[in-house]
Each structure stands twice: as C-alpha cells, then as structure tokens.
Design a protein around this motif. Structure first.
Motif, PDB file in Angstrom:
ATOM      1  N   LEU A 180       0.811  -1.235  -0.034  1.00 28.97           N
ATOM      2  CA  LEU A 180       0.118  -0.120  -0.103  1.00 28.97           C
ATOM      3  C   LEU A 180       1.040   1.319   0.148  1.00 28.97           C
ATOM      4  O   LEU A 180       0.187   2.277  -0.293  1.00 28.97           O
ATOM      5  N   SER A 181       1.985   1.168   0.612  1.00 32.15           N
ATOM      6  CA  SER A 181       3.075   2.088   0.641  1.00 32.15           C
ATOM      7  C   SER A 181       3.874   2.373  -0.697  1.00 32.15           C
ATOM      8  O   SER A 181       4.825   1.400  -0.885  1.00 32.15           O
ATOM      9  N   THR A 182       3.853   3.681  -1.191  1.00 34.44           N
ATOM     10  CA  THR A 182       4.785   3.805  -2.268  1.00 34.44           C
ATOM     11  C   THR A 182       6.345   3.743  -1.857  1.00 34.44           C
ATOM     12  O   THR A 182       7.012   3.429  -2.704  1.00 34.44           O
ATOM     13  N   GLU A 183       6.709   4.376  -0.670  1.00 28.19           N
ATOM     14  CA  GLU A 183       8.043   4.233  -0.167  1.00 28.19           C
ATOM     15  C   GLU A 183       8.542   2.847   0.185  1.00 28.19           C
ATOM     16  O   GLU A 183       9.747   2.365  -0.300  1.00 28.19           O
ATOM     17  N   MET A 184       7.635   1.856   0.440  1.00 32.65           N
ATOM     18  CA  MET A 184       7.885   0.685   0.686  1.00 32.65           C
ATOM     19  C   MET A 184       8.301  -0.082  -0.745  1.00 32.65           C
ATOM     20  O   MET A 184       9.167  -0.929  -0.944  1.00 32.65           O
ATOM     21  N   ILE A 185       7.603   0.124  -1.608  1.00 35.42           N
ATOM     22  CA  ILE A 185       7.786  -0.379  -2.924  1.00 35.42           C
ATOM     23  C   ILE A 185       9.088   0.199  -3.573  1.00 35.42           C
ATOM     24  O   ILE A 185       9.792  -0.548  -4.161  1.00 35.42           O
ATOM     25  N   LYS A 186       9.377   1.548  -3.499  1.00 37.14           N
ATOM     26  CA  LYS A 186      10.710   2.129  -3.926  1.00 37.14           C
ATOM     27  C   LYS A 186      11.871   1.326  -3.108  1.00 37.14           C
ATOM     28  O   LYS A 186      12.924   0.892  -3.635  1.00 37.14           O
ATOM     29  N   ALA A 187      11.755   1.122  -1.966  1.00 39.09           N
ATOM     30  CA  ALA A 187      12.624   0.327  -1.226  1.00 39.09           C
ATOM     31  C   ALA A 187      12.825  -1.225  -1.591  1.00 39.09           C
ATOM     32  O   ALA A 187      13.937  -1.751  -1.655  1.00 39.09           O
ATOM     33  N   SER A 188      11.721  -1.766  -1.927  1.00 44.38           N
ATOM     34  CA  SER A 188      11.756  -3.049  -2.645  1.00 44.38           C
ATOM     35  C   SER A 188      12.634  -3.011  -3.998  1.00 44.38           C
ATOM     36  O   SER A 188      13.420  -4.015  -4.317  1.00 44.38           O
ATOM     37  N   GLN A 189      12.101  -2.284  -4.865  1.00 47.42           N
ATOM     38  CA  GLN A 189      12.927  -1.919  -6.107  1.00 47.42           C
ATOM     39  C   GLN A 189      14.302  -1.759  -5.731  1.00 47.42           C
ATOM     40  O   GLN A 189      15.099  -2.432  -6.538  1.00 47.42           O
ATOM     41  N   GLN A 190      14.830  -1.165  -5.014  1.00 45.50           N
ATOM     42  CA  GLN A 190      16.107  -0.813  -4.656  1.00 45.50           C
ATOM     43  C   GLN A 190      16.790  -2.138  -4.207  1.00 45.50           C
ATOM     44  O   GLN A 190      17.967  -2.530  -4.688  1.00 45.50           O
ATOM     45  N   ASN A 191      16.051  -2.620  -3.254  1.00 44.25           N
ATOM     46  CA  ASN A 191      16.714  -3.891  -2.638  1.00 44.25           C
ATOM     47  C   ASN A 191      17.166  -5.051  -3.877  1.00 44.25           C
ATOM     48  O   ASN A 191      18.062  -5.770  -4.048  1.00 44.25           O
ATOM     49  N   PHE A 192      15.959  -5.101  -4.431  1.00 46.71           N
ATOM     50  CA  PHE A 192      16.085  -6.430  -5.824  1.00 46.71           C
ATOM     51  C   PHE A 192      17.266  -5.688  -6.808  1.00 46.71           C
ATOM     52  O   PHE A 192      17.953  -6.605  -7.455  1.00 46.71           O
ATOM     53  N   PHE A 193      17.306  -4.446  -7.039  1.00 46.56           N
ATOM     54  CA  PHE A 193      18.243  -3.704  -8.045  1.00 46.56           C
ATOM     55  C   PHE A 193      19.820  -4.386  -7.534  1.00 46.56           C
ATOM     56  O   PHE A 193      20.503  -4.604  -8.012  1.00 46.56           O
ATOM     57  N   TYR A 194      19.865  -3.910  -5.937  1.00 50.67           N
ATOM     58  CA  TYR A 194      21.252  -4.074  -5.348  1.00 50.67           C
ATOM     59  C   TYR A 194      21.601  -5.690  -5.575  1.00 50.67           C
ATOM     60  O   TYR A 194      22.738  -5.961  -5.802  1.00 50.67           O
ATOM     61  N   HIS A 195      20.476  -6.635  -5.316  1.00 52.99           N
ATOM     62  CA  HIS A 195      20.996  -7.831  -5.507  1.00 52.99           C
ATOM     63  C   HIS A 195      20.743  -8.601  -6.754  1.00 52.99           C
ATOM     64  O   HIS A 195      20.872  -9.827  -7.021  1.00 52.99           O
ATOM     65  N   GLU A 196      20.624  -7.677  -7.743  1.00 49.63           N
ATOM     66  CA  GLU A 196      20.622  -8.068  -9.257  1.00 49.63           C
ATOM     67  C   GLU A 196      19.543  -9.126  -9.531  1.00 49.63           C
ATOM     68  O   GLU A 196      19.555 -10.108 -10.292  1.00 49.63           O
ATOM     69  N   TYR A 197      18.310  -8.846  -9.140  1.00 48.48           N
ATOM     70  CA  TYR A 197      17.181  -9.403  -9.453  1.00 48.48           C
ATOM     71  C   TYR A 197      16.096  -8.487 -10.098  1.00 48.48           C
ATOM     72  O   TYR A 197      14.704  -9.118 -10.156  1.00 48.48           O
ATOM     73  N   SER A 198      16.220  -7.489 -10.509  1.00 45.02           N
ATOM     74  CA  SER A 198      15.459  -6.570 -11.087  1.00 45.02           C
ATOM     75  C   SER A 198      14.654  -7.011 -12.315  1.00 45.02           C
ATOM     76  O   SER A 198      13.418  -6.911 -12.674  1.00 45.02           O
ATOM     77  N   GLN A 199      15.361  -7.876 -12.946  1.00 46.13           N
ATOM     78  CA  GLN A 199      15.063  -8.528 -14.413  1.00 46.13           C
ATOM     79  C   GLN A 199      13.820  -9.442 -14.190  1.00 46.13           C
ATOM     80  O   GLN A 199      13.125  -9.818 -14.983  1.00 46.13           O
ATOM     81  N   GLY A 242      -0.677  -1.124  -4.273  1.00 47.38           N
ATOM     82  CA  GLY A 242      -1.866  -1.674  -4.408  1.00 47.38           C
ATOM     83  C   GLY A 242      -2.544  -2.122  -2.968  1.00 47.38           C
ATOM     84  O   GLY A 242      -1.895  -2.127  -2.224  1.00 47.38           O
ATOM     85  N   ASP A 243      -3.941  -2.271  -3.110  1.00 42.39           N
ATOM     86  CA  ASP A 243      -4.776  -2.708  -1.968  1.00 42.39           C
ATOM     87  C   ASP A 243      -4.698  -4.376  -1.952  1.00 42.39           C
ATOM     88  O   ASP A 243      -4.960  -4.711  -3.008  1.00 42.39           O
ATOM     89  N   ALA A 244      -4.706  -4.868  -0.733  1.00 47.78           N
ATOM     90  CA  ALA A 244      -4.555  -6.158  -0.416  1.00 47.78           C
ATOM     91  C   ALA A 244      -6.084  -6.678  -0.795  1.00 47.78           C
ATOM     92  O   ALA A 244      -6.104  -8.016  -0.842  1.00 47.78           O
ATOM     93  N   CYS A 245      -6.947  -5.902  -0.512  1.00 46.87           N
ATOM     94  CA  CYS A 245      -8.356  -6.260  -0.757  1.00 46.87           C
ATOM     95  C   CYS A 245      -8.783  -6.104  -2.100  1.00 46.87           C
ATOM     96  O   CYS A 245     -10.159  -6.527  -2.483  1.00 46.87           O
ATOM     97  N   GLN A 246      -8.197  -5.488  -3.280  1.00 47.24           N
ATOM     98  CA  GLN A 246      -8.367  -5.354  -4.513  1.00 47.24           C
ATOM     99  C   GLN A 246      -7.057  -5.656  -5.287  1.00 47.24           C
ATOM    100  O   GLN A 246      -6.583  -4.605  -5.988  1.00 47.24           O
ATOM    101  N   LEU A 247      -6.721  -6.895  -5.151  1.00 44.00           N
ATOM    102  CA  LEU A 247      -5.541  -7.109  -5.938  1.00 44.00           C
ATOM    103  C   LEU A 247      -5.637  -6.651  -7.635  1.00 44.00           C
ATOM    104  O   LEU A 247      -6.490  -7.395  -8.175  1.00 44.00           O
ATOM    105  N   PRO A 248      -4.616  -5.908  -7.989  1.00 50.78           N
ATOM    106  CA  PRO A 248      -4.677  -5.636  -9.538  1.00 50.78           C
ATOM    107  C   PRO A 248      -4.246  -6.663 -10.171  1.00 50.78           C
ATOM    108  O   PRO A 248      -3.177  -6.609 -11.348  1.00 50.78           O
TER     109      PRO A 248
END
Length: 219
Positions: free
Chosen positions: A70-89, A96-102
């Motif tokens: 739900l948090s934009t900043e959490m998503i940014k942090a996830s993207q950074q973590n996966f970029f750092y560990h080379e899993y972005s690809q 998004g909302d857990a009660c309305q998954l897109p």
C-alpha cells in the motif's frame, strides 16, 4: 475499523526493513520459505511485501517475483533491494490494495503474506483475493498472530530468550497492534480458509505459540 492508507507507512520504511531483518522475524521468514517448498519456476506474489525481504529468499528459484504494498515508499525500497541484489529482471513491485489485488484470477503459483492479513479491517476480503489470484492447485501461505499474542506474552518471550533493544521493540509493537486488530485460533482460521476455497490447511506454530504460519492449497 478504519481502512489503512499507504501514507501511514511511508515514513516507517527503515523500521519495517529493520524488523524484517531481526533474528526473530528473519527466522520466521526462513520457516515460511521452508514450509512452502521449492519456488523453482514458480510465479510468486507477496501481498504487503514491505521492503521485499521475504521474496529475496526464493529469488534464485522463482520464475518471477511480484510484490504489492500500500506504501509507495515500501515499493521504492523493494525495487532498490532487488536492484542491489541483481534480481530486477525477474521482479515487479506494485502499489496496491490487498483487498483489491490488481491481478488476473489464477495468475500466481504461490501467494504469501506476512504481518498483513490480521491488520485489514476485514481480513476475509484479503484472504479471498489471495486465493482468487492463485492458480488452481497452487498455494497460499500467511503469518498471523495467534489468540495467545499480547504485549505481556511477547515481553515474557523476549525475556525468556534474551531478546532486547530494537529486536524487542519490534516484537512488542507487533504484539500491541495485534491486540487492536485480529488474532486467530487454528480452527477459526481453518474454517475461514475453507469457506473461501482452500483445502489441505496446515498451521505451524512459531514464537512458542504466539503466532502461526498457515499454508493451504487452492481447490
């Protein structure tokens, strides 16, 4: 019970990332990964992914890893973590909302969620969505506090196991929030899952019964 908004969590990224890296929650993440088995060639979704620490545990195996928060900043942090560990690809992170998954129905082989469902105003809505986006024969796995969880019990657990400082603070905060939201007994959660289309429900006690990992297959 009021609906959560992402802005509530935007300033807590460092706290939640630190919590995910504590010995106690890290060990639970390890156990959840073990209970879900190999993620080899699977499409995996984490609902309420935080900073992506749980998904990293299966990143080598999975075909794709998707995180939603739900948090934009959490998503940014996830993207950074996966970029750092080379899993972005092989990863994608979405606000998004857990009660309305897109996502489309039956899109993922495995859907996981830790420290999230019990927070929802109506957890059944989130569980229903988890099962909707899971493929037929796929599985879901969750971590939730049990009815035994309380600040007093959590403090005693910390005392018994020499857990202090930030590690203790995170557990006590989780315990405090759980008493204000939702806690589950095994049978109640089993029935809820079965009503929503799950089968072969298994509970695995963690933190000496203060919480439980629940694993179930989609009918």
């Amino acid at each position: 019970m009021r609906k959560m908004v992402g802005a509530e969590f935007n300033e807590l990224v460092a706290f939640f990332d630190g919590m995910a890296r504590t010995k106690w929650l890290g060990a639970i993440h390890d156990t959840l990964k073990e209970k879900t088995g190999s993620w080899q060639d699977q499409d995996v979704l984490d609902v309420g992914c935080g900073t992506g620490r749980l998904l990293l545990r299966g990143a080598d195996e999975a075909a794709s890893l998707t995180g939603l928060d739900l948090s934009t900043e959490m998503i940014k942090a996830s993207q950074q973590n996966f970029f750092y560990h080379e899993y972005s690809q092989k990863s994608e992170f979405i606000v998004g909302d857990a009660c309305q998954l897109p996502f489309s129905s039956q899109q993922f082989d495995l859907v996981v969620s830790t420290c999230v469902m019990f927070l929802l105003p109506v957890p059944q809505e989130g569980i229903r969505e988890m099962l909707r986006v899971t493929k037929q024969g796929g599985a879901i796995a969750m971590l939730n506090p049990s009815v035994k969880m309380s600040q007093q019990e959590a403090f005693q657990y910390c005392k018994n196991h020499g857990i202090t400082g930030f590690e203790q603070t995170t557990m006590l905060k989780w315990a405090n929030v759980s008493t204000k939201r939702h806690r589950y007994d095994e049978e109640g959660l089993r029935l809820l899952l079965q009503q929503e289309g799950a089968q072969d429900v298994e509970h695995h006690s963690v933190l000496e019964g203060l919480a439980m990992i629940t694993y179930a297959k989609k009918r």
